[in-house]
Design a protein around this motif. Structure first.
Motif, PDB file in Angstrom:
ATOM      1  N   THR A  75       0.567  -1.231   0.005  1.00 25.94           N
ATOM      2  CA  THR A  75      -0.409   0.337  -0.210  1.00 25.94           C
ATOM      3  C   THR A  75       0.644   1.483  -0.074  1.00 25.94           C
ATOM      4  N   LYS A 135       3.190 -12.031   0.690  1.00 30.40           N
ATOM      5  CA  LYS A 135       2.803 -12.756  -0.432  1.00 30.40           C
ATOM      6  C   LYS A 135       3.539 -13.776  -0.839  1.00 30.40           C
ATOM      7  N   ASP A 141       1.843  -2.446 -10.012  1.00 28.44           N
ATOM      8  CA  ASP A 141       1.909  -2.687  -8.946  1.00 28.44           C
ATOM      9  C   ASP A 141       1.786  -4.341  -9.538  1.00 28.44           C
TER      10      ASP A 141
HETATM   11  C1  LIG Z   1      -2.296  -5.859  -6.715  1.00 27.73           C
HETATM   12  C2  LIG Z   1      -1.869  -5.369  -4.986  1.00 27.73           C
HETATM   13  N1  LIG Z   1      -1.652  -4.310  -4.467  1.00 27.73           N
HETATM   14  C3  LIG Z   1      -1.347  -4.123  -3.004  1.00 27.73           C
HETATM   15  C4  LIG Z   1      -1.710  -4.580  -1.935  1.00 27.73           C
HETATM   16  C5  LIG Z   1      -1.171  -4.080  -0.511  1.00 27.73           C
HETATM   17  O1  LIG Z   1      -0.688  -4.689  -0.081  1.00 27.73           O
HETATM   18  P1  LIG Z   1      -0.034  -4.952   0.858  1.00 27.73           P
HETATM   19  O2  LIG Z   1      -1.092  -5.750   1.826  1.00 27.73           O
HETATM   20  O3  LIG Z   1       1.724  -5.113   1.809  1.00 27.73           O
HETATM   21  O4  LIG Z   1      -0.340  -3.181   1.563  1.00 27.73           O
HETATM   22  C6  LIG Z   1      -2.297  -5.498  -2.015  1.00 27.73           C
HETATM   23  C7  LIG Z   1      -2.822  -6.853  -1.372  1.00 27.73           C
HETATM   24  O5  LIG Z   1      -3.532  -7.866  -1.536  1.00 27.73           O
HETATM   25  C8  LIG Z   1      -2.797  -5.952  -3.631  1.00 27.73           C
HETATM   26  O6  LIG Z   1      -2.885  -7.670  -3.993  1.00 27.73           O
END
Ligand SMILES: Cc1ncc(COP(=O)(O)O)c(C=O)c1O
Length: 385
Positions: free
Chosen positions: A73, A201, A175
């Motif tokens: 995020t 992830k 992303d």
């Molecule tokens: C495509 C994508 N972008 C950003 C994020 C956010 O990542 P984080 O959980 O590390 O903040 C996610 C989380 O599910 C995601 O799937």
């Protein structure tokens, strides 16, 4: 103990035992602040820099181009706002199915006077490179398109979008939170200037991530404070988390290819079993351009929550594609953008497979899923209509 099957790896993954082992010393004897000049500080910094080296080796970029953040995020926010605020105004191109970290950063920028084009997707969830080309204007300052969608798993044609965006001299952010360490990402060939990737992830700890920023990319910091991360992201680094992330990346480097093939096989087995045993079910997302372990399907005349809760009672963790906001259940914005009819979209369920998933797990889920869906339909007024 009753059986537990975790099929929600796109939400988060269990931390690999070797990752935990690599992190432990950084909570204990190597606890120093990496900005301190004494031995304790240097030990922490060394651990962090080894991890940075692992990221840069994996992505085939230089260490100076990697910034550590607190999560995918934050990486998305830093990329989108950092590039936009450095320009002060202009136009951004993105898609309707981005993660909220990108969508809401773009909405924030709209409030600051920027203009944003949210591109549609086709029935498989693909953004068209031609649409991107047509959307670009003389004042376009950023194109941000995700690599793979977390809900349906469709992999975007970034290899076609990136070079075309670069030709026009516009920064391209991807992303890659759902693809990093799962499928190859070739930054040079795809023409990527900024890439978000996250630890939890890929069997690393939560609350740590990275942003690749190609040398020379014009951007400003979004969080201000000390001189950390070459002044691109202030705040004492999450050293243990970063060390764990580095170890997780190293393991993925070794396992990624074989694991992708294994998960693709398991996903095929799962879908073949579901489509043979459950009537009125459809597969969402592109048939081949997709994350190896992500299966998203819709059960018509069924509410996804009933399936999620019913499977949970059997020890199986999957996720619903719909979100409950203020008491009313809304279909997923991703499926809506793909044109999935609402009576199907309300019954969407995502199963995301991972390292620990076995054939026996899939067979167990298949055994409990079909009677569960039948029972839900028997109780549902919609299915009688
Ligand atoms: C495509 C994508 N972008 C950003 C994020 C956010 O990542 P984080 O959980 O590390 O903040 C996610 C989380 O599910 C995601 O799937």
């Amino acid at each position: 103990m009753s059986r537990r099957v975790y099929l929600d790896h796109n939400a988060s993954t269990p931390v690999h035992p070797d990752v935990v082992a690599a992190m432990l010393p950084y909570f204990q004897e190597r606890f120093g602040n990496p900005s301190s000049v004494h031995t304790f500080g240097r030990e922490a910094r060394d651990g962090m820099e080894v991890a940075r080296g692992r990221m840069s080796d994996f992505l085939r970029v230089s260490k100076e181009e990697i910034v550590f953040t607190s999560g995918g995020t934050e990486s998305d926010n830093l990329a989108v706002k950092g590039v936009a605020l450095a320009r002060g105004g202009g136009h951004i191109v993105t898609s309707q199915i981005e993660h909220h970290a990108v969508l809401r950063a773009c909405q924030f920028l709209e409030g600051q006077g920027f203009e944003v084009t949210y591109l549609p997707v086709d029935g498989d969830g693909l953004v068209s490179p031609d649409d991107v080309r047509r959307a670009i204007r003389p004042d376009t300052i950023l194109v941000t398109i995700m690599h793979a969608n977390s809900e349906v798993g469709t992999i975007q044609p970034v290899e076609a979008i990136g070079p075309m965006v670069r030709e026009r001299g516009i920064p391209f952010h991807v992303d890659a939170v759902q693809t990093f360490g799962k499928v190859p990402v070739d930054l040079a060939r795809f023409g990527i200037d900024l890439l978000s990737f996250s630890s939890h992830k890929i069997y690393g700890p939560k609350g740590v991530a990275g942003l690749y920023i190609r040398k020379g990319t014009k951007m400003v910091a979004v969080q201000h404070g000390g001189e950390h991360e070459r002044r691109r992201r202030a705040g004492t680094e999450n050293v243990a988390g970063i060390v764990g992330f580095g170890r997780a990346v190293e393991i993925r480097g070794r396992e990624m290819e074989a694991e992708a093939a294994r998960l693709t096989g398991l996903r095929h087995r799962f879908w073949a079993g579901v489509s043979a045993s459950v009537p009125e079910v459809r597969l969402n997302g592109h048939p081949t351009r997709r994350l190896p372990g992500t299966l998203n399907m819709c059960f018509r005349h069924v509410e996804s929550e009933s399936v999620v809760l019913g499977l949970d009672l059997k020890g199986v963790a999957v996720s619903a594609g719909s979100a409950c906001t203020s008491g009313s259940v809304e279909p997923s914005y991703v499926l809506v953008a793909m044109g999935v009819p609402v009576d199907w979209a309300m019954g969407s369920v995502r199963a995301s497979l991972g390292r620990g998933t076995t054939e026996a797990d899939i067979d167990y889920v298949l055994e409990v899923l079909s009677p569960l869906v039948r029972r839900i339909r028997e109780l549902s007024p919609a299915s009688v209509a």
